[in-house]
Design a protein around this motif. Structure first.
Motif, mmCIF file in Angstrom:
data_model
loop_
_atom_site.group_PDB
_atom_site.id
_atom_site.type_symbol
_atom_site.label_atom_id
_atom_site.label_comp_id
_atom_site.label_asym_id
_atom_site.label_seq_id
_atom_site.Cartn_x
_atom_site.Cartn_y
_atom_site.Cartn_z
ATOM 1 N N GLY A 38 8.281 -3.783 -5.044
ATOM 2 C CA GLY A 38 7.984 -2.367 -4.873
ATOM 3 C C GLY A 38 7.758 -1.681 -6.210
ATOM 4 N N ALA A 39 8.577 -2.045 -7.201
ATOM 5 C CA ALA A 39 8.425 -1.433 -8.522
ATOM 6 C C ALA A 39 7.050 -1.743 -9.096
ATOM 7 C CB ALA A 39 9.521 -1.949 -9.452
ATOM 8 N N LEU A 40 6.605 -2.984 -8.932
ATOM 9 C CA LEU A 40 5.291 -3.356 -9.453
ATOM 10 C C LEU A 40 4.178 -2.613 -8.713
ATOM 11 C CD1 LEU A 40 5.918 -7.150 -9.978
ATOM 12 C CD2 LEU A 40 5.264 -5.535 -11.755
ATOM 13 N N ALA A 41 4.327 -2.502 -7.391
ATOM 14 C CA ALA A 41 3.332 -1.741 -6.633
ATOM 15 C C ALA A 41 3.330 -0.291 -7.113
ATOM 16 C CB ALA A 41 3.623 -1.820 -5.143
ATOM 17 N N GLY A 42 4.523 0.260 -7.344
ATOM 18 C CA GLY A 42 4.613 1.622 -7.859
ATOM 19 C C GLY A 42 3.957 1.747 -9.219
ATOM 20 N N GLU A 100 0.834 -1.201 0.000
ATOM 21 C CA GLU A 100 0.000 0.000 0.000
ATOM 22 C C GLU A 100 0.873 1.258 0.000
ATOM 23 O OE1 GLU A 100 -3.174 0.302 -0.281
ATOM 24 O OE2 GLU A 100 -3.569 2.338 0.386
ATOM 25 N N GLY A 101 1.874 1.276 0.880
ATOM 26 C CA GLY A 101 2.750 2.439 0.960
ATOM 27 C C GLY A 101 3.544 2.631 -0.324
ATOM 28 N N MET A 102 4.009 1.519 -0.908
ATOM 29 C CA MET A 102 4.788 1.615 -2.145
ATOM 30 C C MET A 102 3.896 2.100 -3.281
ATOM 31 S SD MET A 102 6.830 -1.919 -1.562
ATOM 32 C CE MET A 102 7.393 -2.260 0.105
ATOM 33 N N MET A 103 2.647 1.690 -3.230
ATOM 34 C CA MET A 103 1.700 2.138 -4.248
ATOM 35 C C MET A 103 1.461 3.641 -4.106
ATOM 36 S SD MET A 103 -1.760 0.125 -4.903
ATOM 37 C CE MET A 103 -2.487 0.030 -6.493
ATOM 38 N N ILE A 104 1.328 4.091 -2.869
ATOM 39 C CA ILE A 104 1.127 5.529 -2.646
ATOM 40 C C ILE A 104 2.322 6.294 -3.202
ATOM 41 C CG2 ILE A 104 0.959 7.308 -0.866
ATOM 42 C CD1 ILE A 104 -0.519 5.263 0.862
ATOM 43 N N LEU A 105 3.522 5.810 -2.899
ATOM 44 C CA LEU A 105 4.719 6.449 -3.439
ATOM 45 C C LEU A 105 4.649 6.469 -4.962
ATOM 46 C CD1 LEU A 105 7.433 4.916 -1.093
ATOM 47 C CD2 LEU A 105 6.839 7.335 -1.280
ATOM 48 N N GLY A 152 8.184 3.447 -6.309
ATOM 49 C CA GLY A 152 7.751 2.196 -5.695
ATOM 50 C C GLY A 152 8.939 1.324 -5.338
ATOM 51 N N ALA A 153 9.896 1.260 -6.263
ATOM 52 C CA ALA A 153 11.082 0.434 -6.028
ATOM 53 C C ALA A 153 11.873 0.957 -4.834
ATOM 54 C CB ALA A 153 11.962 0.404 -7.276
ATOM 55 N N LEU A 154 11.899 2.286 -4.657
ATOM 56 C CA LEU A 154 12.591 2.829 -3.487
ATOM 57 C C LEU A 154 11.927 2.348 -2.200
ATOM 58 C CD1 LEU A 154 13.431 6.507 -4.510
ATOM 59 C CD2 LEU A 154 15.009 4.609 -4.086
ATOM 60 N N GLY A 155 10.588 2.361 -2.215
ATOM 61 C CA GLY A 155 9.867 1.827 -1.059
ATOM 62 C C GLY A 155 10.227 0.370 -0.825
ATOM 63 N N GLY A 156 10.313 -0.391 -1.931
ATOM 64 C CA GLY A 156 10.675 -1.798 -1.812
ATOM 65 C C GLY A 156 12.074 -1.956 -1.239
#
Lengths: 361, 414, 514
Positions: free
Chosen positions: B260-264, B80-85, B110-114
């Protein structure tokens, strides 16, 4: 000595680290970290800020206790959010509909809130205990569903009342209020702050002095060992989650019974997630959680003060997020270091004892 | 070490594609019958399907993100957080350099979040759920801060980005047009199929293509390459993997960063959704969590999570496009499904399962019979309700990676 | 290729490895000739595993050198060791249950032949070498122990290993499977493979090894020739003193029934065949009843069903005449069953909790731990005092009762568990592998405690994989096979070989009295 170090060092480091991070962010965006810090500190003495911090802190404290009960047995009740909102909503509806003498009225509202929170968490508990559904996913889903349920419950054709352009439940009569302690121009302390303190004491007692607390911690540490030791894992899951939900049910009450007196569509949200963060900061310890709750509330209030001097208030959110992340990392590092040190110490003591024995024989 | 005897490995299994085709066919027939009998033709209309595709996309990306991370053994509730990013990154890059930059921006943030999640969970062994929650909190904070700082001067609103140019939509012609004409003939089954297919083939964006392509790609990479084998081994038995020279930490990092990249990317899909202005605070609305639920629904497999995302997207699409009455119609469809399952299980002599299905069917039908429409407030959360029900029924048959969420430290094997 | 002059496939010299507080390896020397089976003997905790982890690159030595085929090497990771032609079969299998046999073999070695047809052919070829007869596409979770071990060996061979480390390979096998394994090893030895065989089962070592190195307390104490050395001599090299023996003296069996189990049955998961069927047994006060069996034949389940941790599908369990068939685990413990679980770290202890908190586990509802009452108040002072009593009586080596259980050595942890489970005057003690993974000193201590408790009239149900322990301690032995009790044995006359045959059903008459 070492114990104090283990307990205090990680959060201190984390706070310093997060503060540095924010300072850098502020410098990059062209604001002065020094001004920001000064404003944050001086605001405490102004207006109702100090009382507000304690009031918010009490709310966060209750939420974090609810989270911590689950954490003790490694259960993640992410659903505090849905539990407290639904509980506050139903309690407001019941409280607004009833006419009862003072004290009794208040007590009934509190009990209703606790029961609703417990029931909502109970769904996740039953799913976990009997169907093996991860409580993380089920409570997240229940949060969403609670939002829908609340919207449905306070529709004007259900239990809602239209007030201006906001929908709300019927207001609770004064007999149901929880009186606060007034500090004049410095604000009014919620009466529920006392309840929060009592909850903290009860939590400590339950955890450290009773069989239930022991079984809870044992289940969290090693479910297999607990089972072999006669702890009924299924029963513990249900009790822990239901208890967590019951405490969560009280989270919305300080504001409901001390200020808002009705539940509205715009009633505050997000305390559940704050509770998780605060429980992590305080490492599930009743005192630690209290400090964490106050810190969190202090940061919250700082946002307003920062805004007034033109510093983006959202810097506080970054501060909060990074404190949580760095504190969990710091605890983990220290925990690992301490265990290794303990093993070394035991081995060293035994070696010297063995050597002494050899000399003696 | 009791090697529980399982079903006979020599028994011929129904090929996967046959099962997939029959499940899809059964679904289409049920929807068609439901639409005809309840008069809710919106259930199989092109518009509903189109809406469903756009709604399932972010969920699908998040679910794929979950897959990559959890197959490497790391629970990722921070999706969720990575998606928000990702929504913020997409908007920031998108309003300056166009939609493809938006896609890239979403992926990078997203990848940074990951990466952060990987540092916390893999390097520091922080509990995966704790780290995920913290990252979601942090993601919300960072995007709010950055929006105030960078968007507000342009958009005059700290909660919103300036307008981001979206992709042009396109349709697969001439198939889409001929399907539209079949759909308008109102013929049982035929028009329904045409409506469903038509929705899949029109109003497309490059992201839809990417999304659907990533499902088989994820499967091929994770199950048919050496990289994928190694990554999965980290989720099944990292100690064994390490003993064979697999750099477990590296693979976990790769898995979580891709996650994370995928969520982003899912966040970017939200920002670029036709009809969206761009970034909007609270835009994700918990879709990261739904993506995770879709992945669990899909038993940690790409095809399954596509089915899960499609289910959520479809129910969401129905209630948005056609409202509570159409969702009400779906209850009728659910009754048919339950009865069908009961019949199948009776044929297989699985009495208990059949009985449960029959009772469930009766209950759903009772609800269907007693109300005229599903209240809007519930219709909006139908996907979450479905998730909960599916988990309650099926969670014991799920097979998560064996070492998921467990602490792993290099060199501590045995 | 290395010069053929190099006589040794592997040569370790002066290996020293220190861990916080312990020297695991202290100047160890080991020379393994090419094409031999070289046994490495030593008791648990002597440093064998550490040494092998160093040779396999999982850990780096603080001092000392490794030579392979006469050349100095430095292994930074297992991949380096694999490249040098060294492979390791771990005692606890390193297999991913949810991956197929082929995937488990190929993992980490995909670069050799890819993951396609060439790899499949090579796997089939190696499967022939080690006698594995399963489809490489099945999941490993469906394989039995011996097949899993074969998969492990294939993994090593697939990577081109010519020197194979086998870490306690026979620990999980029954005697017949051990025979098959040895046949495979002999055949491969004649093909030029070198084996490093780690074991503390001395008869096996003498049967298979060409030469033997013994280590004790992290130091190499010498080599031996298997042709001339006796097991007794080897054991004394390992232990450095006279061997303890688990022999029970006079019979203390009474006529009082402590435990009676009748018709006990445990259903398998979701329609699988039952795990336990028709279990009948009686243990009398002052008697030790031993249960022999190959692991995985239902002993674990039997114990956990008697403890109430698993729900029996039918049958009764009675303790001293009181029916406990439907009682919870805690009720059974309160009725007087003590339980030493087979895996103390998973089932016996709370690793991060102090010893006194571990004393409370299983006793949280009884004095001296509990004060009783509605809230179930705990008496922490009493728990501490009683922990101190256990520490003193059972010789638990610890600086205080406040250290976490994880800080103790395995033997001391086990003594704590045994001490705890013998407190509160139990009627019956269920001991599962009570001396597994503990050092010789602790083993002798635990045997002595069990004997003393037996003399006091305690009934003991003993499950063990150590046949010597079983024969030495038990008054009667029952053999378990595929979830049923198939034979009785008299420990006074039975030999380990006879027991082993009964355990696999290889004695032809499963119902016979051995």
């Amino acid at each position: 000595m070492t114990r104090a170090r283990t307990v205090l060092l990680p959060p201190a480091l984390a706070i310093v680290f997060a503060a540095l991070l924010c300072a850098v962010a502020l410098l990059i965006s062209g604001d002065s970290p020094v001004t920001a810090l000064r404003v944050m500190v001086t605001q405490v003495g102004e207006g109702t800020t100090a009382v507000d911090i304690v009031n918010s802190g009490a709310i966060y404290y209750i939420a974090a206790l609810a989270v911590a009960i689950g954490f003790q047995m490694k259960l993640f009740n992410i659903g505090i959010e849905g539990q407290y909102r639904l509980a506050a909503c139903v309690a407001a509806i019941v409280g607004g509909a009833l006419v009862l003498p003072p004290v009794v009225h208040t007590l009934v509202i509190i009990v209703v809130a606790a029961v609703v929170g417990a029931v909502w968490a109970g769904i996740a508990a039953l799913l976990k205990a009997y169907r093996g559904v991860s409580e993380v996913i089920s409570t997240i889903m229940l949060n969403f569903i609670a939002t829908g349920l609340i919207a449905f419950l306070i529709r004007p054709d259900s239990f809602g009342v239209l007030q201006g352009n906001n929908i709300s439940t019927a207001p609770i009569e004064p007999s149901g209020h929880f009186p606060g302690i007034s500090f004049g121009s410095s604000g009014t302390l919620f009466g529920m702050v006392a309840v929060a303190v009592l909850l903290g004491l009860g939590y400590w007692f339950l955890l450290n002095r009773t069989r239930f607390g022991f079984e809870l911690k044992a289940s969290g540490e090693s479910p297999t060992a607990a089972t072999a030791g006669g702890v009924d894992a299924r029963r513990m899951v249900i009790i822990a989650l239901v208890l967590s939900g019951a405490v969560a049910g009280l989270v919305g009450l300080p504001e409901l019974l001390g200020r808002d007196l009705a539940y509205t569509l715009t009633s505050p949200q997000g305390y559940g997630f704050t509770g998780i963060a605060v429980a992590l900061l305080g490492r599930n310890h009743p005192l630690g959680i209290a400090l964490g709750a106050l810190l969190w509330a202090f940061l919250d209030k700082s946002a307003l003060a920062l805004d007034n001097v033109g510093v983006p208030r959202e810097i506080v959110l970054i501060m909060q997020g990074s404190v949580v992340l760095s504190v969990v990392i710091a605890y983990e590092i220290v925990r690992r270091y301490e265990l290794a040190a303990e093993q070394r110490r035991v081995a060293a003591q035994l070696r010297s004892a063995a050597a002494a024995e050899k000399v003696a024989s | 070490m009791s090697a529980a005897p399982q079903s006979d490995p020599r028994r011929p299994r129904i090929p996967t594609w046959v099962r997939v085709v029959s499940v899809v066919a059964a679904g289409v027939v049920i929807l068609s019958v439901t639409a005809t009998l309840t008069g809710q033709y919106q259930l199989t209309s092109r518009g509903t399907t189109q809406a469903a595709v756009l709604l399932l996309l972010p969920i699908l990306f998040a679910g794929l993100g979950g897959l990559w991370s959890e197959r490497a053994g790391v629970i990722n509730i921070g999706l969720e957080g990575m998606m928000i990013l990702g929504t913020w990154g997409a908007a920031w890059a998108g309003y300056q350099w166009g939609p493809w930059a938006a896609v890239l921006g979403g992926i990078v943030l997203g990848a940074l979040g990951g990466l952060l999640h990987a540092v916390a969970t893999v390097t520091f062994n922080v509990n995966h759920i704790v780290s995920g929650v913290a990252i979601t909190l942090l993601g919300m904070g960072v995007t709010k801060y950055l929006s105030t700082l960078l968007f507000e001067p342009i958009s005059q609103n700290p909660r919103q980005s300036p307008r981001v140019e979206a992709f042009n939509t396109f349709s697969v012609q001439p198939v889409a047009d001929s399907l539209a004409s079949v759909e308008s003939q109102q013929r049982v089954l035929l028009s329904d199929v045409a409506g469903l297919l038509g929705g899949l083939l029109s109003g497309l964006t490059p992201l839809v293509i990417i999304g659907f392509a990533l499902v088989p790609i994820s499967y091929l990479v994770l199950w048919r390459t050496r990289f994928g084998l190694r990554l999965r081994s980290c989720g099944e038995n990292p100690v064994a993997a390490e003993s064979l020279g697999v750099k477990v930490v590296t693979y976990k990092y790769v898995g979580v960063v891709i996650s994370g990249a995928l969520a982003g990317l899912g966040g970017a899909a939200l920002t670029l959704n036709p009809g969206q202005l761009g970034y909007l605070e609270g835009q994700t609305g918990g879709r990261g969590y739904i993506g995770l639920a879709a992945m669990i629904f899909g038993n940690w497999r790409p095809g399954g999570l596509l089915a899960g995302s499609a289910l959520f997207g479809y129910v969401d699409g129905v209630q948005l496009r056609a409202g509570g009455e159409a969702v009400h119609g779906l209850l009728y469809g659910a009754t048919i499904l339950a009865v069908g399952l009961a019949v199948v299980w009776v044929a297989r002599r699985r009495w208990r399962a059949a009985l449960i299905a029959a009772v469930a069917g009766a209950v759903v039908y009772g609800v269907y019979y007693s109300i005229d429409t599903v209240p809007r407030e519930f219709a909006a959360y139908a996907p979450q309700l479905v998730t909960l029900l599916v988990l309650a029924v099926a969670s014991q048959r799920l097979r998560p990676p064996a070492a998921i969420g467990l602490e792993y430290r290099r060199g501590e094997g045995d | 290729m290395a010069t053929s002059a190099a006589e040794f496939a592997v040569e370790l010299s002066g290996i020293t490895k220190r861990f916080p507080g312990v020297v695991a390896n202290d100047d160890i020397h080991l020379q393994v000739r090419r094409g031999e089976v070289h046994a490495l003997c030593g008791e648990n905790g002597a440093g064998k595993s550490t040494l092998m982890k160093i040779l396999y690159g999982m850990q780096q030595p603080d001092e000392g050198t490794i030579s392979v085929n006469g050349e100095h090497v430095r292994f930074r990771s297992p991949s380096d060791a694999i490249k040098a032609g060294i492979g390791m079969v771990h005692q606890h299998f390193m297999l991913a249950d949810n991956l197929t046999v082929a995937e488990n073999i190929l993992l980490g070695a995909e670069g050799l032949l890819g993951i396609g047809g060439a790899a499949r052919r090579r796997i089939a070829e190696l499967a022939g070498t080690v006698g594995l007869d399963v489809d490489p596409r099945v999941l490993v979770e469906r394989l039995g122990v011996a097949d899993r071990q074969r998969v492990e060996i294939i993994k090593v061979l697939y990577r081109g290993a010519r020197t194979v480390i086998l870490d306690e390979p026979t620990a999980v096998l029954v005697p017949q499977e051990v025979g098959e394994l040895f046949d495979t090893l002999r055949a491969m030895r004649s093909d030029g493979f070198t084996f490093l065989f780690i074991s503390h089962k001395l008869d096996e070592v003498r049967a298979i090894a060409d030469s033997i190195t013994v280590i004790r307390r992290g130091m190499s104490v010498g080599t031996a020739d298997p042709a001339s050395v006796t097991s007794r001599q080897l054991a004394e090299m390992m232990v450095g003193s006279e061997l303890p023996s688990p022999e029970t003296r006079d019979s203390t069996v009474t006529h009082r029934e402590a435990l009676r189990v009748e018709g006990l049955e445990l259903a398998g998961e979701s329609g699988a065949r039952p795990v336990l069927t028709g279990i009948d047994l009686v243990v009398r006060a002052g008697e030790v009843l031993g249960i022999a069996g190959v692991e995985g034949n239902g002993q674990t389940e039997l114990v956990e069903t008697i403890m109430g941790m698993r729900r029996a599908s039918s049958g009764t369990v009675a303790l001293a005449g009181r029916d406990l068939s439907h009682a919870s685990t805690l009720e059974r413990r309160e009725a007087g069953i003590g339980y030493v679980p087979e895996d103390r770290t998973r089932h016996g202890l709370l690793a991060s909790q102090p010893l006194w908190a571990n004393r409370m586990l299983g006793y949280q509802s009884r004095p001296p731990v509990s004060r009783g009452g509605f809230l179930g108040l705990l008496d922490r002072g009493a728990a501490r005092r009683d922990t101190e009593r256990i520490v003193a009586e059972f010789d638990v080596r610890t600086p205080s009762v406040d250290v976490p259980a994880a800080a103790l050595s395995g033997g001391n942890q086990q003594k704590l568990v045994v001490g705890r489970e013998l407190s509160g005057d139990p009627v019956l003690l269920i001991a599962s592998h009570p001396t597994r993974g503990v050092d010789v000193g602790a083993q002798a201590g635990i045997w002595e405690e069990l004997r003393r408790a037996r003399a006091r009239g305690l009934a003991v149900l003993l499950v063990s994989a150590d046949l010597d322990e079983l024969i030495g301690l038990s008054d009667r032995i029952k053999v378990m096979l595929r979830g049923t009790l198939v034979a009785d044995a008299d420990p006074a006359t039975v030999t380990p070989e006879e027991l082993g045959a009964a355990m696999t059903g290889a004695d032809g008459s499963a119902e016979a009295v051995v």
